[in-house]
Design an enzyme around this catalytic site. Structure first.
Site, PDB file in Angstrom:
ATOM      1  N   LYS A 195     110.495  80.362  94.053  1.00 21.23           N
ATOM      2  CA  LYS A 195     109.761  81.530  94.571  1.00 21.23           C
ATOM      3  C   LYS A 195     110.364  82.798  94.882  1.00 21.23           C
ATOM      4  O   LYS A 195     110.860  83.291  93.962  1.00 21.23           O
ATOM      5  CB  LYS A 195     109.282  80.773  96.095  1.00 21.23           C
ATOM      6  N   ARG A 242     111.819  76.140  88.373  1.00 22.40           N
ATOM      7  CA  ARG A 242     111.241  75.208  89.140  1.00 22.40           C
ATOM      8  C   ARG A 242     112.189  74.249  89.653  1.00 22.40           C
ATOM      9  O   ARG A 242     112.729  73.493  88.951  1.00 22.40           O
ATOM     10  CB  ARG A 242     110.052  74.611  88.594  1.00 22.40           C
ATOM     11  N   ASP A 300     112.684  74.107 106.016  1.00 23.26           N
ATOM     12  CA  ASP A 300     112.413  74.309 104.715  1.00 23.26           C
ATOM     13  C   ASP A 300     112.098  75.923 104.247  1.00 23.26           C
ATOM     14  O   ASP A 300     110.859  76.367 104.776  1.00 23.26           O
ATOM     15  CB  ASP A 300     111.124  73.627 104.422  1.00 23.26           C
ATOM     16  N   GLU A 336     123.809  60.428  85.805  1.00 26.41           N
ATOM     17  CA  GLU A 336     123.430  60.023  86.878  1.00 26.41           C
ATOM     18  C   GLU A 336     124.773  60.018  87.555  1.00 26.41           C
ATOM     19  O   GLU A 336     125.857  59.913  87.224  1.00 26.41           O
ATOM     20  CB  GLU A 336     123.026  58.695  86.765  1.00 26.41           C
ATOM     21  N   THR A 388     112.759  75.343  97.435  1.00 24.61           N
ATOM     22  CA  THR A 388     112.511  75.359  96.338  1.00 24.61           C
ATOM     23  C   THR A 388     113.416  76.333  95.614  1.00 24.61           C
ATOM     24  O   THR A 388     114.039  77.534  96.312  1.00 24.61           O
ATOM     25  CB  THR A 388     111.181  75.616  95.844  1.00 24.61           C
ATOM     26  N   TYR A 444     122.342  62.773  79.902  1.00 26.90           N
ATOM     27  CA  TYR A 444     122.121  61.809  81.000  1.00 26.90           C
ATOM     28  C   TYR A 444     123.514  62.142  82.014  1.00 26.90           C
ATOM     29  O   TYR A 444     124.620  61.942  81.504  1.00 26.90           O
ATOM     30  CB  TYR A 444     122.114  60.227  80.793  1.00 26.90           C
TER      31      TYR A 444
HETATM   32  N1  DSN Z   1     102.210  74.963  97.841  1.00 25.12           N
HETATM   33  C1  DSN Z   1     103.266  75.640  97.260  1.00 25.12           C
HETATM   34  C2  DSN Z   1     102.978  77.017  97.596  1.00 25.12           C
HETATM   35  O1  DSN Z   1     102.008  77.737  96.854  1.00 25.12           O
HETATM   36  O2  DSN Z   1     103.293  77.583  98.561  1.00 25.12           O
HETATM   37  C3  DSN Z   1     104.246  75.225  97.821  1.00 25.12           C
HETATM   38  O3  DSN Z   1     104.732  74.013  97.663  1.00 25.12           O
END
Ligand code: DSN
Length: 435
Positions: free
Chosen positions: A240, A246, A211, A60, A237, A58
Site C-alpha cells: 500500500k 503484494r 495492523d 521452507e 502489508t 523452495y
Molecule cells: N481491503 C483492503 C483495502 O483495500 O484496504 C485491505 O485488505
C-alpha cells in the site's frame, strides 16, 4: 522518475493471451487515475525481483535453518529483507526497542492470522475496530475466519466527531478483557493514537496488535506516529503506502519471535515466496532512501488538497478532513450511493471503491461512501494542483448524477466522453512507467 522505467517483457509474448491481458492492464493503469487507497505502483526493480529466478526455489524454514539444500542465495535475500525492515521501522538491534521481523507471510491476512495463532485459542475474545467504521475484515468480521473462530467484539468511531472513540475502546477492553486488542484500519482518515491504545491494553491486561497496513509508508517516513513500542505485534502489508510487492510482514516483541516464526511456518504456510521476499527487500531499500520521505509528504499534501476541494464543492467528508492518505467521502448526504458514484467515476477512468461510512445504513454492495486515496497518484508525480483538478471532476460527476431521474443514476454519454478526455490528457502528462 528513472526508477519507474518499465516496458512489457518481450518473453511474455510466448503466451499471447496473457500478454494481451497484461498489455491492456498496463494501458488501463497509464490512462486512468488510480485513487484506490490501498493501491500503488511499484518500481521496475521491485517487479524485476518478483519476476526473477528466485521463484524457482523452495526454502521452507528460515535463513540458516532450511529444510532444503541450495538456499544460500535466497538466505541472503531474506536476511536483507529482515534487516532492512527492522531498520526502516527503527526497531533493529541498535534501537531502544528492538523487534523481531518475519517477512514470509504471503499477505496481510496471513500476517494477522499468524499473530492470532501465536496468542489465541479458538473461542478466545478479541476486540477490534468495526469493519463498517473503517476496520478490516481480519479484525473479527463475522464473515472472516477471525470472526468465526474467535469471540469477536468491536469498537467504533464517535457519532459526532467520526473519530476513534478511545473511551469506548477502554470501556470495552476493561469489560471484555480480550486476549488481543486489535488496532489499525482500512478506511479511517485520521491518525491513530497508538500510545493511548498501548496504555489501554496495559490497563486491561491484554496484548496489542497493530495492523498498520494502510499507513506503513507514512510510519516508515516518520510522518505518522509509530506503533512501536506500544504494540506487542505490528503487522502490515507491503504494497500500500509502503509501495512494495503484494505481501505481508510481522514485527513482534522479541519474546514472541520464535512462536511467530513457527506460526507462519510450519503453522500456516509451506514454502515461502522467495521472489516476493526479494522484492520486499528491494522496496524496503527504496523506502530507506530520503526520496521516500519526500514522496510520503506529497501523499499527505495531496490527500489534504483533495479533501479541501471536495468540501469546497459541497460534498461531505467523513470526520471533516484527513490526516493520512485517505479521504472518505459521504455521497449519501448528496442523495447518491457509493455504487452509483464508483460506476460513474469508472466510466471516466477515475478508479475508486465504494465504501461503508460510520453508522452506515446501506449494504456493503451499495454503501453511502467512496474511499479515495493518494498513494498511487502521488507516485506518478501528481501534486496539489492536479488534486484540485481531480476533486473538481469528482464534484462535477456527483452534481450531474444528482440531476438524473432514473432509479440507478448514470452519467449521460456526452459528459462521460468529455471527462474521459480530460482525465486521459492529465494522465498523458504524468506517465507512470517510461520505457
Ligand atoms: N481491503 C483492503 C483495502 O483495500 O484496504 C485491505 O485488505
Amino acid at each position: 522518475m528513472k526508477e519507474f522505467s518499465y516496458s512489457l517483457p518481450e518473453s511474455l509474448r510466448a503466451d499471447p493471451e496473457i500478454f494481451a491481458s497484461v498489455e491492456k492492464e498496463l494501458k488501463r493503469q497509464e490512462e486512468g487515475l488510480e485513487l484506490i487507497a490501498s493501491e500503488n505502483y511499484v518500481s521496475a526493480a521491485v517487479m524485476a525481483a518478483q519476476g526473477s529466478v528466485l521463484t524457482n526455489k523452495y526454502a521452507e524454514g528460515y535463513p540458516g535453518k532450511r529444510y532444503y539444500g541450495g538456499c544460500v542465495y535466497v538466505d541472503q535475500a531474506e536476511t536483507l529483507a529482515i534487516d532492512r525492515l527492522r531498520k526502516l521501522f527503527r526497531c533493529d538491534d541498535s534501537s531502544p526497542h528492538p523487534y523481531a521481523a518475519n517477512v514470509q507471510p504471503h499477505s496481510g491476512a496471513q500476517a494477522n492470522m499468524a499473530v492470532f495463532m501465536t496468542v489465541l485459542k479458538p473461542g478466545d475474545t478479541i476486540l477490534g475496530m468495526d469493519l463498517s467504521h473503517g476496520g478490516h475484515l481480519t479484525h473479527g468480521s463475522p464473515v472472516n475466519f477471525s470472526g468465526k473462530i474467535f469471540q469477536a467484539h468491536h469498537y467504533t468511531v464517535d457519532r459526532e466527531t467520526e473519530r476513534l472513540d478511545y473511551e469506548l475502546v477502554r470501556e470495552k477492553a476493561l469489560t471484555l478483557r480480550p486476549k488481543l486488542l486489535i488496532a489499525g484500519a482500512s478506511a479511517y482518515p485520521r491518525a491513530i493514537d497508538f500510545e493511548r491504545l498501548g496504555k489501554i491494553a496495559q490497563e486491561a491486561g491484554t496484548l496489542l496488535m497493530v495492523d498498520m497496513a494502510h499507513i506503513a509508508g507514512l510510519v516508515a517516513a516518520g510522518l505518522h506516529a509509530s506503533p512501536i513500542p506500544h504494540a506487542h505485534f505490528v503487522t502490515s502489508t507491503t504494497h500500500k503506502t509502503l509501495r512494495g510487492p503484494r505481501g505481508g510482514v510481522i514485527l513482534s516483541r522479541p519474546e514472541f519471535a520464535k512462536q511467530i516464526n513457527s506460526a507462519v511456518f510450519p503453522g500456516m504456510q509451506g514454502g515461502p515466496l522467495m521472489h516476493v521476499i526479494a522484492a520486499k527487500a528491494v522496496s524496503f531499500g527504496e523506502a530507506l532512501k530520503p526520496e521516500f520521505v519526500t514522496y510520503q509528504k506529497r501523499v499527505l499534501e495531496n490527500a489534504k488538497a483533495l479533501a479541501e476541494t471536495l468540501t469546497s464543492g459541497g460534498l461531505r467528508i467523513v470526520s471533516g478532513g484527513t490526516e493520512n492518505h485517505i479521504v472518505l467521502l459521504d455521497v449519501g448526504t448528496a442523495g447518491l450511493t457509493g455504487k452509483e458514484v464508483e460506476a460513474a467515476l469508472d466510466q471516466v477512468h477515475i478508479t475508486v471503491n465504494k465504501n461503508t461510512i460510520p453508522f452506515e445504513t446501506r449494504s456493503p454492495f451499495v454503501t453511502s461512501g467512496i474511499r479515495l486515496g493518494t498513494p498511487a497518484v502521488s507516485s506518478r508525480g501528481l501534486g496539489t494542483k492536479e488534486m484540485a483538478q481531480i476533486g473538481n471532476w469528482i464534484v462535477k460527476v456527483c452534481e450531474v448524477l444528482k440531476t438524473q431521474t432514473t432509479e440507478a443514476k448514470t452519467l449521460p454519454p456526452n459528459i462521460v466522453e468529455a471527462l474521459r478526455k480530460e482525465v486521459q490528457s492529465l494522465c498523458a502528462r504524468f506517465p507512470i512507467y517510461r520505457s
